[in-house]
Motif scaffolding. Structure first.
Motif, mmCIF file in Angstrom:
data_model
loop_
_atom_site.group_PDB
_atom_site.id
_atom_site.type_symbol
_atom_site.label_atom_id
_atom_site.label_comp_id
_atom_site.label_asym_id
_atom_site.label_seq_id
_atom_site.Cartn_x
_atom_site.Cartn_y
_atom_site.Cartn_z
ATOM 1 N N TRP A 62 0.706 -1.236 -0.221
ATOM 2 C CA TRP A 62 0.003 0.017 -0.137
ATOM 3 C C TRP A 62 0.746 1.186 0.050
ATOM 4 C CZ3 TRP A 62 -5.236 1.066 -0.021
ATOM 5 C CH2 TRP A 62 -5.703 2.437 0.105
ATOM 6 N N GLU A 63 1.875 1.069 0.920
ATOM 7 C CA GLU A 63 2.676 2.608 1.011
ATOM 8 C C GLU A 63 3.350 2.723 -0.394
ATOM 9 O OE1 GLU A 63 5.031 1.407 4.287
ATOM 10 O OE2 GLU A 63 3.568 1.424 5.923
ATOM 11 N N TRP A 64 3.964 1.936 -0.951
ATOM 12 C CA TRP A 64 4.668 2.256 -2.213
ATOM 13 C C TRP A 64 3.938 2.531 -3.163
ATOM 14 C CZ3 TRP A 64 4.548 -2.123 -5.624
ATOM 15 C CH2 TRP A 64 4.910 -3.457 -4.971
ATOM 16 N N ARG A 65 2.588 1.960 -3.278
ATOM 17 C CA ARG A 65 1.724 2.263 -4.412
ATOM 18 C C ARG A 65 1.154 3.810 -4.264
ATOM 19 N NH1 ARG A 65 1.149 -3.183 -4.653
ATOM 20 N NH2 ARG A 65 1.300 -3.946 -6.905
ATOM 21 N N VAL A 66 1.095 3.891 -2.886
ATOM 22 C CA VAL A 66 0.509 5.452 -2.625
ATOM 23 C C VAL A 66 1.587 6.503 -3.130
ATOM 24 C CG1 VAL A 66 0.359 6.943 -0.717
ATOM 25 C CG2 VAL A 66 -0.854 5.116 -0.752
ATOM 26 N N LYS A 67 3.008 6.152 -2.787
ATOM 27 C CA LYS A 67 4.053 6.955 -3.361
ATOM 28 C C LYS A 67 4.209 7.114 -4.953
ATOM 29 C CE LYS A 67 8.107 7.489 -1.279
ATOM 30 N NZ LYS A 67 7.932 8.992 -0.606
ATOM 31 N N LEU A 68 3.943 5.809 -5.593
ATOM 32 C CA LEU A 68 3.910 5.836 -7.081
ATOM 33 C C LEU A 68 2.703 6.517 -7.696
ATOM 34 C CD1 LEU A 68 5.120 1.982 -7.345
ATOM 35 C CD2 LEU A 68 6.615 4.227 -7.855
ATOM 36 N N GLY A 69 1.529 6.438 -7.236
ATOM 37 C CA GLY A 69 0.512 6.948 -7.599
ATOM 38 C C GLY A 69 0.502 8.650 -7.340
ATOM 39 N N LYS A 70 1.237 8.964 -6.421
ATOM 40 C CA LYS A 70 1.300 10.496 -6.223
ATOM 41 C C LYS A 70 2.182 11.070 -7.068
ATOM 42 C CE LYS A 70 3.026 13.649 -2.699
ATOM 43 N NZ LYS A 70 1.793 14.892 -2.627
ATOM 44 N N LEU A 71 3.513 10.218 -7.506
ATOM 45 C CA LEU A 71 4.290 10.810 -8.562
ATOM 46 C C LEU A 71 3.629 10.770 -9.868
ATOM 47 C CD1 LEU A 71 7.513 11.510 -8.864
ATOM 48 C CD2 LEU A 71 7.870 8.983 -9.362
ATOM 49 N N LYS A 72 2.956 9.847 -10.091
ATOM 50 C CA LYS A 72 2.327 9.537 -11.537
ATOM 51 C C LYS A 72 1.232 10.831 -11.612
ATOM 52 C CE LYS A 72 0.788 8.090 -15.374
ATOM 53 N NZ LYS A 72 1.476 8.029 -16.740
ATOM 54 N N ASN A 73 0.408 11.100 -10.536
ATOM 55 C CA ASN A 73 -0.613 12.171 -10.615
ATOM 56 C C ASN A 73 0.223 13.672 -10.667
ATOM 57 O OD1 ASN A 73 -3.053 10.866 -8.066
ATOM 58 N ND2 ASN A 73 -2.475 10.258 -10.426
ATOM 59 N N GLU A 74 1.247 13.726 -9.989
ATOM 60 C CA GLU A 74 1.883 15.300 -9.906
ATOM 61 C C GLU A 74 2.776 15.597 -10.669
ATOM 62 O OE1 GLU A 74 2.336 15.562 -5.542
ATOM 63 O OE2 GLU A 74 0.244 15.480 -5.191
ATOM 64 N N ASN A 75 3.676 14.786 -11.084
ATOM 65 C CA ASN A 75 4.931 14.953 -11.996
ATOM 66 C C ASN A 75 4.622 15.012 -13.397
ATOM 67 O OD1 ASN A 75 7.544 15.060 -13.023
ATOM 68 N ND2 ASN A 75 8.481 14.776 -11.167
ATOM 69 N N SER A 76 4.615 16.112 -14.130
ATOM 70 C CA SER A 76 4.438 15.982 -15.700
ATOM 71 C C SER A 76 5.333 15.165 -16.348
ATOM 72 C CB SER A 76 4.206 17.463 -16.078
ATOM 73 O OG SER A 76 5.485 17.903 -16.133
ATOM 74 N N ALA A 77 6.486 14.924 -15.803
ATOM 75 C CA ALA A 77 7.553 14.109 -16.576
ATOM 76 C C ALA A 77 6.972 12.558 -16.751
ATOM 77 C CB ALA A 77 8.820 13.890 -15.703
ATOM 78 N N LEU A 78 5.873 12.315 -16.025
ATOM 79 C CA LEU A 78 5.292 11.038 -16.244
ATOM 80 C C LEU A 78 3.930 10.947 -17.273
ATOM 81 C CD1 LEU A 78 5.798 9.141 -12.897
ATOM 82 C CD2 LEU A 78 7.395 9.332 -14.833
ATOM 83 N N SER A 79 3.853 12.175 -17.782
ATOM 84 C CA SER A 79 2.751 12.255 -18.477
ATOM 85 C C SER A 79 2.498 11.250 -19.657
ATOM 86 C CB SER A 79 2.489 13.722 -19.408
ATOM 87 O OG SER A 79 2.433 14.698 -18.383
ATOM 88 N N GLY A 80 1.556 10.518 -19.742
ATOM 89 C CA GLY A 80 1.373 9.317 -20.727
ATOM 90 C C GLY A 80 0.065 9.407 -21.437
ATOM 91 N N GLY A 81 -0.503 10.494 -21.672
ATOM 92 C CA GLY A 81 -1.691 10.654 -22.536
ATOM 93 C C GLY A 81 -1.506 11.055 -23.903
ATOM 94 N N LYS A 82 -2.364 11.841 -24.245
ATOM 95 C CA LYS A 82 -2.254 12.491 -25.686
ATOM 96 C C LYS A 82 -1.069 13.399 -25.970
ATOM 97 C CE LYS A 82 -6.080 10.204 -26.628
ATOM 98 N NZ LYS A 82 -5.874 8.881 -27.285
ATOM 99 N N ASN A 83 -0.506 13.944 -24.811
ATOM 100 C CA ASN A 83 0.457 14.771 -24.893
ATOM 101 C C ASN A 83 1.619 14.189 -23.910
ATOM 102 O OD1 ASN A 83 2.011 17.144 -25.428
ATOM 103 N ND2 ASN A 83 1.181 18.332 -23.984
#
Length: 478
Positions: free
Chosen positions: A379-400
């Protein structure tokens, strides 16, 4: 007096009609219409309602929806919620599959069947609760900023579906005019999905009926899209007809259980499965592939898919867990490194029910089971990974999407290193994807924060490093 009584009766009738109207009974919780921008930083969660809780109900899951925000979840994929056929209801799978009717009578009631043997596309399985319970689940998800997509089963129905009697022409039939179960197009033989009847998309009536049933959930129940089961086995021209009609009603998110690039073209599906990356991760752990195979897949994808196509990155899902083994049995000590890789690779990461709690058993597919619910390191490391994905645009993975740049190392067979970047934001994944302690050097320098531990680290080019088996770092540029 008569006029007053008549007015009162008319008012009462209007109120009653309004309450019974399905359009008015659906979730009306406010959430911004789904837009492509939402795909850039989303994590998707697959919920197995039956096995999520001891109760196995919508209500039991709904209570936990607010927690999903901690995992960075933006899209909720709900496994099929529809009633399951009694006829040919499966009790076991595999080559020696049996139907519930073949089991001892005293045991038959425990066999609940496959979610994918649908008897009615417009109703909910009473096993999970009522339509009001479902509406409350959608409402709660929307209130928490989470979109809801339904697992749709377009290839086949269960043998109890009303179309079997009323519209046998909707189904594939053999030379004798008998409705058959689905056939593998590659070898012309049965898939073994004997609990379902194969649908025939040469029939225009079927196409209209299927589209109408999908529209029902968008118009009346306020859902936000669909995950379409084995979408590539349905003719692409059906999706070309149906999806624009769905999008005309509402902005929706469409996920195809398929890899074919053509399904992502012309505003059809938003995302498909990153199957090959998933298989390569499993094979690397078994020693059958190396990082070189990972690199080749990344290059192949850049040629196969357009820059704004989205792949779903996954280390687990319902099929993998129930039929191919648990995360622990498939990935062992590589579980965290591979999960982190799925978050940092271009695309959208998936969390399957129970993995956030360290699920370490293969869930039963045709019977009741349950996942663990104790929060721990997973749970703890998925919380951290989810936060990074949500908040850091360097992980943008959509149309842009953010860029992906491979960083060379002195051991590119065991060590994977790449940079994701967008604007001023930069994130590096550096990992030893092998069972061996490995010494190597990297071709980058600078000061970074090791995201998972918050420690400050510095690198110089050609600096010698040693990583333990499956050790990895997520580096945030300072």
């Amino acid at each position: 007096m008569k006029k007053l009584l008549l007015s009162a009766l008319l008012l009462s009738t209007l109120i009653s009609c309004k309450k019974e109207s399905p359009e008015n009974s659906a979730s009306t919780a406010q959430i911004a219409a789904f837009q492509p921008e939402m795909e850039e930083n989303s994590v998707i969660y697959e919920v197995n309602i039956r096995q999520y809780s001891p109760e196995g109900t919508f209500n039991a899951f709904t209570k936990d929806i607010p927690q999903l925000k901690e995992l960075g979840i933006k899209i909720l994929w709900v496994m099929p919620i529809f009633p399951i056929s009694e006829t040919k209801r499966k009790a076991t799978g595999g080559d020696n599959s049996k139907f519930a009717s073949e089991m001892p009578k005293e045991e038959q009631s425990k066999y609940l069947g496959s979610y994918y043997a649908v008897s009615d596309f417009k109703k909910v399985n009473p096993e999970f609760g009522t339509i009001e319970d479902f509406r409350n689940m959608v409402k709660t998800a929307h209130e928490n900023g989470i979109y809801v997509i339904l697992d749709w089963v377009p290839n086949h129905t269960g043998w109890d579906h009303i179309w079997i009697k009323q519209h046998p022409e909707y189904y594939t039939q053999n030379e004798k005019g008998e409705i058959i179960d689905p056939i593998n197009p590659e070898n012309g033989k049965s898939w073994g999905w004997t609990d379902v009847a194969d649908l025939n998309y040469d029939n225009k009536g079927l196409r209209a009926a299927m589209t109408g049933d999908m529209l029902h959930w968008i118009k009346n129940e306020n859902i936000d899209g669909f995950r379409c089961d084995v979408a590539s086995n349905v003719p692409t021209d059906f999706w070309q007809e149906a999806i624009p009609k769905l999008r005309k009603v509402k902005n929706i998110f469409m996920l195809a259980e398929a890899w074919q690039p053509e399904l992502l073209k012309s505003n059809l599906f938003d995302m498909c499965y990153g199957w090959e990356a998933h298989h390569i991760m499993n094979r690397i752990v078994k020693g059958e592939n190396t990082v070189a195979d990972w690199d080749k897949n990344i290059k192949d994808n850049s040629k196969k898919y357009e820059a704004n196509d989205i792949l779903m990155n996954f280390v687990d899902n319902h099929d993998e867990n129930s039929w191919n083994g648990t995360m622990k049995s498939r990935l062992g000590n590589a579980e965290e490194a591979m999960t982190a890789l799925s978050y940092l690779t271009p695309g959208m990461p998936l969390v399957y029910s129970g993995d956030e709690y360290g699920l370490d058993k293969s869930l039963k597919f045709f019977e009741k089971d349950s996942i663990p619910k104790t929060k721990g390191k997973q749970w703890e490391w998925r919380v951290k990974l989810g936060k990074l994905k949500n908040e850091n645009s360097a992980l943008s993975g959509g149309k842009n999407p953010a860029s992906y740049t491979r960083i060379s190392t002195s051991d590119d067979a065991k060590i994977v290193a790449f940079k994701r970047a967008k604007g001023a934001k930069k994130v590096i994944y550096l990992g030893n994807l092998s069972k061996d302690t490995t010494a190597f050097s990297v071709a980058f320098d600078g000061n970074y924060t090791n995201y998972m531990t918050s420690e400050k680290v510095s690198f110089s080019k050609n600096q010698k490093l040693t990583f333990k088996p499956w050790e990895y770092k997520i580096l945030i540029a300072e």
